[in-house]
Design a protein around this motif. Structure first.
Motif, PDB file in Angstrom:
ATOM      1  N   ILE B 273       0.838  -1.200   0.000  1.00  0.00           N
ATOM      2  CA  ILE B 273       0.000   0.000   0.000  1.00  0.00           C
ATOM      3  C   ILE B 273       0.871   1.248   0.000  1.00  0.00           C
ATOM      4  O   ILE B 273       0.530   2.260  -0.600  1.00  0.00           O
ATOM      5  N   ALA B 274       1.990   1.164   0.669  1.00  0.00           N
ATOM      6  CA  ALA B 274       2.922   2.288   0.664  1.00  0.00           C
ATOM      7  C   ALA B 274       4.325   1.737   0.846  1.00  0.00           C
ATOM      8  O   ALA B 274       4.518   0.726   1.533  1.00  0.00           O
ATOM      9  N   LEU B 275       5.260   2.367   0.172  1.00  0.00           N
ATOM     10  CA  LEU B 275       6.653   1.970   0.325  1.00  0.00           C
ATOM     11  C   LEU B 275       7.473   3.252   0.353  1.00  0.00           C
ATOM     12  O   LEU B 275       7.635   3.916  -0.659  1.00  0.00           O
ATOM     13  N   VAL B 276       7.882   3.612   1.545  1.00  0.00           N
ATOM     14  CA  VAL B 276       8.535   4.903   1.729  1.00  0.00           C
ATOM     15  C   VAL B 276       9.988   4.664   2.084  1.00  0.00           C
ATOM     16  O   VAL B 276      10.295   3.799   2.912  1.00  0.00           O
ATOM     17  N   SER B 277      10.845   5.424   1.463  1.00  0.00           N
ATOM     18  CA  SER B 277      12.251   5.412   1.842  1.00  0.00           C
ATOM     19  C   SER B 277      12.717   6.846   1.831  1.00  0.00           C
ATOM     20  O   SER B 277      12.518   7.576   0.872  1.00  0.00           O
ATOM     21  N   LYS B 278      13.269   7.251   2.954  1.00  0.00           N
ATOM     22  CA  LYS B 278      13.677   8.648   3.073  1.00  0.00           C
ATOM     23  C   LYS B 278      15.127   8.718   3.496  1.00  0.00           C
ATOM     24  O   LYS B 278      15.554   7.900   4.319  1.00  0.00           O
ATOM     25  N   PRO B 279      15.932   9.667   2.982  1.00  0.00           N
ATOM     26  CA  PRO B 279      15.574  10.706   2.017  1.00  0.00           C
ATOM     27  C   PRO B 279      15.267  10.102   0.645  1.00  0.00           C
ATOM     28  O   PRO B 279      15.792   9.040   0.307  1.00  0.00           O
ATOM     29  N   ASP B 280      14.460  10.812  -0.089  1.00  0.00           N
ATOM     30  CA  ASP B 280      14.123  10.313  -1.417  1.00  0.00           C
ATOM     31  C   ASP B 280      14.365  11.415  -2.443  1.00  0.00           C
ATOM     32  O   ASP B 280      15.041  12.406  -2.154  1.00  0.00           O
ATOM     33  N   PHE B 281      13.817  11.229  -3.607  1.00  0.00           N
ATOM     34  CA  PHE B 281      14.020  12.209  -4.676  1.00  0.00           C
ATOM     35  C   PHE B 281      12.750  12.235  -5.497  1.00  0.00           C
ATOM     36  O   PHE B 281      11.950  11.296  -5.438  1.00  0.00           O
ATOM     37  N   ALA B 282      12.568  13.294  -6.221  1.00  0.00           N
ATOM     38  CA  ALA B 282      11.403  13.360  -7.105  1.00  0.00           C
ATOM     39  C   ALA B 282      11.756  12.641  -8.404  1.00  0.00           C
ATOM     40  O   ALA B 282      12.775  12.945  -9.016  1.00  0.00           O
ATOM     41  N   PRO B 283      10.958  11.675  -8.852  1.00  0.00           N
ATOM     42  CA  PRO B 283      11.296  10.968 -10.100  1.00  0.00           C
ATOM     43  C   PRO B 283      11.372  11.922 -11.288  1.00  0.00           C
ATOM     44  O   PRO B 283      12.031  11.624 -12.278  1.00  0.00           O
ATOM     45  N   GLU B 284      10.723  13.086 -11.187  1.00  0.00           N
ATOM     46  CA  GLU B 284      10.795  14.082 -12.276  1.00  0.00           C
ATOM     47  C   GLU B 284      12.230  14.478 -12.583  1.00  0.00           C
ATOM     48  O   GLU B 284      12.538  14.890 -13.696  1.00  0.00           O
ATOM     49  N   TYR B 285      13.096  14.416 -11.571  1.00  0.00           N
ATOM     50  CA  TYR B 285      14.493  14.795 -11.802  1.00  0.00           C
ATOM     51  C   TYR B 285      15.024  14.102 -13.050  1.00  0.00           C
ATOM     52  O   TYR B 285      15.820  14.646 -13.797  1.00  0.00           O
ATOM     53  N   PHE B 286      14.591  12.871 -13.245  1.00  0.00           N
ATOM     54  CA  PHE B 286      15.166  12.070 -14.326  1.00  0.00           C
ATOM     55  C   PHE B 286      14.422  12.255 -15.640  1.00  0.00           C
ATOM     56  O   PHE B 286      14.777  11.655 -16.634  1.00  0.00           O
ATOM     57  N   SER B 287      13.362  13.063 -15.628  1.00  0.00           N
ATOM     58  CA  SER B 287      12.614  13.270 -16.867  1.00  0.00           C
ATOM     59  C   SER B 287      13.306  14.257 -17.784  1.00  0.00           C
ATOM     60  O   SER B 287      13.042  14.322 -18.965  1.00  0.00           O
ATOM     61  N   SER B 288      14.177  15.089 -17.229  1.00  0.00           N
ATOM     62  CA  SER B 288      14.931  15.997 -18.086  1.00  0.00           C
ATOM     63  C   SER B 288      16.384  15.961 -17.648  1.00  0.00           C
ATOM     64  O   SER B 288      16.742  15.184 -16.767  1.00  0.00           O
ATOM     65  N   ARG B 289      17.187  16.787 -18.270  1.00  0.00           N
ATOM     66  CA  ARG B 289      18.599  16.764 -17.929  1.00  0.00           C
ATOM     67  C   ARG B 289      18.817  17.113 -16.462  1.00  0.00           C
ATOM     68  O   ARG B 289      18.198  18.039 -15.942  1.00  0.00           O
ATOM     69  N   LEU B 290      19.695  16.399 -15.775  1.00  0.00           N
ATOM     70  CA  LEU B 290      19.975  16.670 -14.365  1.00  0.00           C
ATOM     71  C   LEU B 290      20.889  17.873 -14.263  1.00  0.00           C
ATOM     72  O   LEU B 290      21.903  17.945 -14.944  1.00  0.00           O
ATOM     73  N   ASP B 291      20.531  18.829 -13.414  1.00  0.00           N
ATOM     74  CA  ASP B 291      21.493  19.903 -13.187  1.00  0.00           C
ATOM     75  C   ASP B 291      22.516  19.414 -12.155  1.00  0.00           C
ATOM     76  O   ASP B 291      22.314  18.403 -11.485  1.00  0.00           O
ATOM     77  N   SER B 292      23.613  20.143 -12.027  1.00  0.00           N
ATOM     78  CA  SER B 292      24.726  19.588 -11.261  1.00  0.00           C
ATOM     79  C   SER B 292      24.398  19.487  -9.777  1.00  0.00           C
ATOM     80  O   SER B 292      24.822  18.546  -9.105  1.00  0.00           O
ATOM     81  N   ALA B 293      23.599  20.429  -9.246  1.00  0.00           N
ATOM     82  CA  ALA B 293      23.265  20.370  -7.825  1.00  0.00           C
ATOM     83  C   ALA B 293      22.433  19.124  -7.541  1.00  0.00           C
ATOM     84  O   ALA B 293      22.684  18.389  -6.570  1.00  0.00           O
ATOM     85  N   THR B 294      21.461  18.865  -8.424  1.00  0.00           N
ATOM     86  CA  THR B 294      20.628  17.679  -8.240  1.00  0.00           C
ATOM     87  C   THR B 294      21.467  16.419  -8.362  1.00  0.00           C
ATOM     88  O   THR B 294      21.321  15.481  -7.571  1.00  0.00           O
ATOM     89  N   ALA B 295      22.348  16.418  -9.341  1.00  0.00           N
ATOM     90  CA  ALA B 295      23.183  15.234  -9.543  1.00  0.00           C
ATOM     91  C   ALA B 295      24.067  14.996  -8.325  1.00  0.00           C
ATOM     92  O   ALA B 295      24.233  13.862  -7.872  1.00  0.00           O
ATOM     93  N   ALA B 296      24.589  16.074  -7.762  1.00  0.00           N
ATOM     94  CA  ALA B 296      25.439  15.933  -6.574  1.00  0.00           C
ATOM     95  C   ALA B 296      24.623  15.369  -5.418  1.00  0.00           C
ATOM     96  O   ALA B 296      25.080  14.492  -4.682  1.00  0.00           O
ATOM     97  N   TYR B 297      23.394  15.877  -5.267  1.00  0.00           N
ATOM     98  CA  TYR B 297      22.538  15.379  -4.200  1.00  0.00           C
ATOM     99  C   TYR B 297      22.255  13.888  -4.403  1.00  0.00           C
ATOM    100  O   TYR B 297      22.356  13.086  -3.463  1.00  0.00           O
ATOM    101  N   LEU B 298      21.937  13.531  -5.641  1.00  0.00           N
ATOM    102  CA  LEU B 298      21.542  12.139  -5.899  1.00  0.00           C
ATOM    103  C   LEU B 298      22.703  11.176  -5.745  1.00  0.00           C
ATOM    104  O   LEU B 298      22.560  10.099  -5.168  1.00  0.00           O
ATOM    105  N   PHE B 299      23.847  11.565  -6.297  1.00  0.00           N
ATOM    106  CA  PHE B 299      24.906  10.565  -6.430  1.00  0.00           C
ATOM    107  C   PHE B 299      26.018  10.704  -5.404  1.00  0.00           C
ATOM    108  O   PHE B 299      26.771   9.777  -5.192  1.00  0.00           O
ATOM    109  N   GLN B 300      26.152  11.891  -4.779  1.00  0.00           N
ATOM    110  CA  GLN B 300      27.304  12.074  -3.921  1.00  0.00           C
ATOM    111  C   GLN B 300      26.993  12.330  -2.454  1.00  0.00           C
ATOM    112  O   GLN B 300      27.823  12.089  -1.603  1.00  0.00           O
TER     113      GLN B 300
END
Lengths: 419, 610
Positions: B273-300
């Motif tokens: 019914i729900a599957l939560v994992s935090k911190p998370d990210f908005a899947p929209e990030y991946f719908s367009s080009r990742l800016d560097s701040a977002t990429a740093a947050y996601l990957f580093q």
């Protein structure tokens, strides 16, 4: 009284109609397909113009059939001189098209003089050889004949139309063969061309050929002079060719010569090999039955340059396939062999020489043209007789055919003159 | 005359030879090598216009659209037709340096000279319109409009849904081999994680193709063979999830300032019914080009938002382990129903220091041991059994192994056995002193929120262990054909249902008169258990498991807050609010709501120390 046309050979006439019809079909396909709106204005009316020339050529054949035998014998040499004069005039006031100055414009009406020169030359050579006095030297007449061929050949070479000039030079051994020169001599004359061809395509075969040919000449003649000549002709050409390819010629010149052996190579395919890549793709992709009339992707996409003129055969190969191509070859075989047979039926040498000359011209064109579009030979720009777009050529070739047919039809008229 | 005849024959022979050579050559080209030249001519003259189908949309259990598509603009290069002199013009139109165009052209050529490559994806509408206007003078440059993922609800559900991204070379090779009928190409978007990856095959659909005859100038002149080889695109399957996007969104919002995971399962199906994992990210990030701040947050960043904590975060279960211990003890006959164990403030083995209890509880039955969360009782149960039995029962509930599920990333967790202790402490060098703390869910063990939720669901439904899964069904949008996820049949546990009743009774008391008191759902009786797991990384982890309604559970939850203290403080109110929303469809205002909200929102995970 039986009609004047009672001896007319209809088989040849039908072969002619067949070839011109297939040519018109192919030209129609190149200009009236779905891509016609993208064509250049200069080629858009090609089919209609060629159809008009078909009518003119049919009229030309009819005129040739109506004239008496004597007219051609009398007019042979004057016609030759007239065409030479036209060639000279072309050199002086002609117009340059695609780098060759071979068009003479008379009141807005373009004429490719070199095509007419073929007719005049065939007639003149036939006249010369048939007027040979008994017991006179074959060699002397032979050399005079060679002269008759070389003069227009050189003039056309000066026009920068190498392909057409080549036809005149290639006629030399054929003409000498008919004039009674020993076969060995004729073969000897042709051997440098073959050796040179192999030298470009595959050197080991060229060396094998020159050695084998020299050996064969020796065994055939047991004559040291002939053998030495054979070795000189073949080996010499091979040596000169390999030296030229390695040392003398510029890379772009070499590319032009050798690209036909492998036009698909990366360095050729968008440059000197482009015509061949497209032409081979068109023919090869036609397969057994072809892609269908006006369905050829290469043809309709206009990928093959000059597809209604020199490369018209690739249109047929693509849209009608192997079977269509075989029909063309069969029609040519019928036409050429029939003409030879007709020539033998004329007891007077003038008739047989004209037939043989015409066959020689057609055969050289067919071999070089189809050899070129299929990648057997370098791209030498000469048209396919009766099929390629071009009024002067169609008219000249048809007239030559008409004359040969006439001489056969009226073969009994020759007896009055005799030897 | 005889010689003349020979000459005629020779000449006819030469004609035959010439015609024969040409005929053989034609046979070679047209019959033997036909395939090569057909390929060559096709490459030349046939252009394939690809139509990317709409990727399957995702719908939650109430029919709410969670993932759909919106148009995105791509610029494609076909190196074979590209005019290198136009590089500055193209770069100018695309608003990138020339070198980028050169590089993209090189990459495209490395893949194929003749097929269009997606060199620039997700360009702005402005760039797209300029390229479109100038296309007539840009040979080899084409465009396409593709659908990109959009997420209309306020729930991220990033770890459940996953994201789509341009396929990598190696991945492309695998997909081409596995699903040749799906017609994968360089630059295609494919699911990288979550259900987007798991059900890629269904969501993708089949791209359509229209073949056009192209003339030498690159113009389309007509359709090839009247469209005989064309095929229209087939849309991807619509995916129906068990997820309730409202519950998911609520849980995500309650997890503010916290790290951890929460999983809610339907105890009657195993549907998530729900599957939560935090911190998370908005899947929209991946719908367009990742800016560097977002990429740093996601990957580093050390917050590791891409990590699926709900399925991979392993920590001891703490006291939420006690219902499990009770079931094992009852089924194994370590204690009989109604029989008591006396709590004097600790287990004798510990002599005061280690195995102590939170209080002095006196004689306790199973039910009251759960209610009071008495450590002494469960030390004793652990003392009465052995590690292998413990291990076997833990596996019965799905601990220590990956669940059969459609969630890709999972950690199996740690449930020790004797081999583990032999390795860990040395053979013969360990005894009850090493294992007793396992009885109260501490020590050398690790479980994930998903495992806890699955376990509490099985407690709630009295002994059926369902495979937890996200996807309810996949529906073909054209034919209406329904496909169900391929799951193993649920297992019935070899534990008497009456023992479950006793444990559930204990868990009811936890909610009504125990540590879960402040997390009751107004008007709906429930069962629950708090847990506080000792963490080696700072503050204790707060854990809570719950099912509701008590007599006929419709939802079972496990919530884990990293370094957030006591189980009742952080995890319990979150679970309770999620359950209430799920069961009632809303959370009516009440003092109970205010209390739980305040407690949930004020709790926070101790910040990471880098």
């Amino acid at each position: 009284m039986r009609a004047w046309y009672r001896n007319l050979d209809y088989i040849t006439l039908f072969a002619w109609i067949g070839l011109v019809t297939v040519g018109l079909t192919a030209i129609y396909s190149t200009t009236h397909g779905p891509a016609s709106e993208f064509l250049l204005d200069s080629v858009r009316r090609n089919f209609e113009r060629q159809f008009m020339w078909f009518g003119i050529s049919a009229g030309g054949i009819l005129v040739c059939l109506l004239l008496p035998v004597r007219f051609f014998q009398k007019m042979a040499f004057p016609a030759y001189l007239f065409t030479l004069a036209l060639l000279v005039a072309t050199l002086l006031i002609g117009r340059e098209v695609n780098g060759a100055k071979s068009w003479l414009y008379i009141g807005g009406f373009g004429l490719q003089v070199s095509e007419l020169a073929k007719v005049g030359t065939v007639l003149a050579v036939a006249w010369l050889l048939s007027n040979r006095r008994p017991n006179s030297s074959n060699v002397r007449y032979g050399l005079m004949g060679v002269g008759l061929l070389l003069i227009p050949g050189v003039l056309i070479l000066l026009q920068n139309d190498t392909g057409t000039a080549l036809v005149f030079f290639a006629l030399v051994p054929i003409m000498l063969f008919w004039s009674g020169l020993p076969l060995t001599t004729v073969v000897l004359l042709v051997s440098p061309a073959i050796a040179g061809y192999f030298a470009i395509v595959y050197m080991p075969v060229a060396i094998l050929f020159s050695v084998g040919f020299t050996l064969w000449m020796y065994l055939d003649t047991k004559d040291y002079r002939v053998t030495a000549l054979a070795a000189m002709f073949t080996g010499g050409v091979v040596a000169v060719a390999s030296f030229a390819l390695a040392k003398v010629l510029q890379p772009h010149q070499i590319a032009r010569i050798v690209s036909f052996t492998n036009p698909e190579a990366a360095e050729f395919r968008s440059g000197v090999g482009y015509h061949l890549v497209q032409s081979k793709a068109a023919i090869g992709s036609g397969g057994l039955t072809g892609k269908g009339f006006m369905e050829g992707t290469q043809t309709q996409g206009a990928y093959i340059p000059e597809q209604s003129t020199d490369f018209v055969f690739s249109v047929i190969g693509e849209e009608f396939g192997f079977m269509g191509a075989m029909v063309i070859l069969l029609l040519f075989a019928i036409l050429l062999i029939r003409l030879i047979v007709l020539g033998t039926q004329v007891k007077h040498p003038f008739g047989s020489m004209v037939a043989a000359g015409a066959v020689g011209v057609y055969l050289i064109h067919v071999f070089i043209n189809i050899g070129m579009v299929t990648g057997l030979l370098p791209v030498i720009g000469i048209p396919l007789p009766f099929l390629s777009y071009g009024g002067s050529a169609l008219l000249a070739n048809s007239a030559m055919l008409g004359i040969a047919l006439n001489l056969h039809m009226r073969r009994d008229d020759f007896s009055i003159y005799g030897y | 005359m005889e010689e003349y005849r020979i000459r005629v024959r020779i000449f006819i022979g030469i004609i035959f030879v010439v015609i024969g050579i040409l005929g053989l050559r034609l046979g070679q080209l047209q019959l033997l090598d036909q395939d090569d030249f057909t390929a060559e001519s096709r490459n030349n003259a046939i252009r394939e216009n690809r139509v990317i189908p709409a990727r399957g949309s995702v719908i939650d259990r109430n029919g709410v659209l969670m993932v759909s598509n919106q148009p995105s603009y791509n610029i494609l290069f076909t190196p074979r037709y590209f005019d290198e002199e136009k590089i500055p013009l193209v770069a100018n139109l695309l608003e990138v340096p020339d070198s980028v165009v050169v590089q993209k052209l090189k990459e495209a050529r490395a893949w194929s000279g003749f097929r269009p490559s997606r060199s620039f994806t997700g360009v702005s509408f402005g760039v797209f319109s300029r390229v479109q206007e100038n296309q007539y003078r840009l040979s080899g440059v084409t465009y396409e409009i593709v659908e990109k993922r959009s997420y209309p609800t306020s729930a991220n559900a990033s770890h459940a849904l996953g994201y789509i991204r341009e396929v990598s070379g190696e991945h492309l090779g695998r997909l081409e081999e596995q699903y040749p009928e799906r017609l994968y190409r360089q630059g295609d978007l494919v699911g990288q994680t979550g259900v987007e990856r798991r059900y890629e095959n269904y969501l993708r659909g089949i791209p359509g193709s229209a073949f056009k005859l192209v003339n030498v100038h690159g113009r389309e002149i007509k359709s090839y063979q009247d469209g005989a080889e064309d095929h229209s695109p087939e849309g991807g399957y619509t995916m129906h999830l068990h997820m309730d996007s409202r519950v998911q969104a609520l849980a995500e919002s309650l997890f503010v300032n916290k790290r951890g995971g929460a999983v809610a399962i339907d105890p009657n199906t195993g549907g998530i019914i729900a599957l939560v994992s935090k911190p998370d990210f908005a899947p929209e990030y991946f719908s367009s080009r990742l800016d560097s701040a977002t990429a740093a947050y996601l990957f580093q960043s050390n917050e590791k938002p891409l990590l699926n904590r709900a399925t991979t975060n392993l920590m001891p279960p703490g006291s939420t382990w006690k219902p499990f211990m009770s079931l094992m003890a009852l089924q194994e006959g370590l204690i009989r129903p109604g029989q008591t164990v006396r709590c004097g403030g600790g287990h004798p083995l510990g002599r005061g220091r280690f195995f102590s209890c939170m209080g002095v509880h006196g004689p306790l039955t199973v039910e009251s041991a759960i209610q009071h969360s008495c450590n002494t009782f469960f030390f004793e149960m652990m003392y009465r059994t052995d590690i292998e039995t413990f291990n076997r029962y833990a596996h019965l509930f799905g601990f220590g192994e990956r669940a059969p599920t459609d969630i890709g990333e999972q950690a199996p967790g740690l449930i020790p056995d004797s081999a583990y202790f032999n390795r860990f402490a040395g053979e013969g060098k360990w005894g009850p002193g090493w294992t007793l703390s396992l009885g109260i869910g501490q020590g050398n063990m690790g479980v994930s929120p998903l495992q806890l939720a699955r376990y509490v669901a099985a407690v709630g439904n009295r002994g059926t262990l369902y495979p937890p899964h996200l996807v309810a069904q996949l529906v073909n949008p054209e034919t209406g054909t329904v496909t169900y996820p391929d799951l193993p049949t649920p297992e019935r546990m070899p534990i008497e249902p009456q023992y479950f009743d006793m444990v559930k009774e204990g868990m009811r008391r936890v909610m009504e008169a125990g540590t879960g008191r402040l997390a009751q759902i107004p008007g709906i009786p429930s069962g629950g258990k708090t847990g506080t797991a000792q963490s080696p990384h700072g503050r204790d982890d707060s854990v809570f498991i719950m099912f509701a309604p008590w007599d006929n559970p419709q939802i079972a939850l496990a919530v884990q807050c990293e370094n957030a203290g006591f189980g009742g403080d952080c995890a319990a109110p979150i679970a309770s609010l999620m359950a209430e929303l799920y069961l009632k469809g809303e959370i009516p205002d009440s003092p109970a709501k205010t209390i739980r909200m305040r407690r949930a929102l004020s709790a926070r995970s101790e910040p990471l120390s880098d």
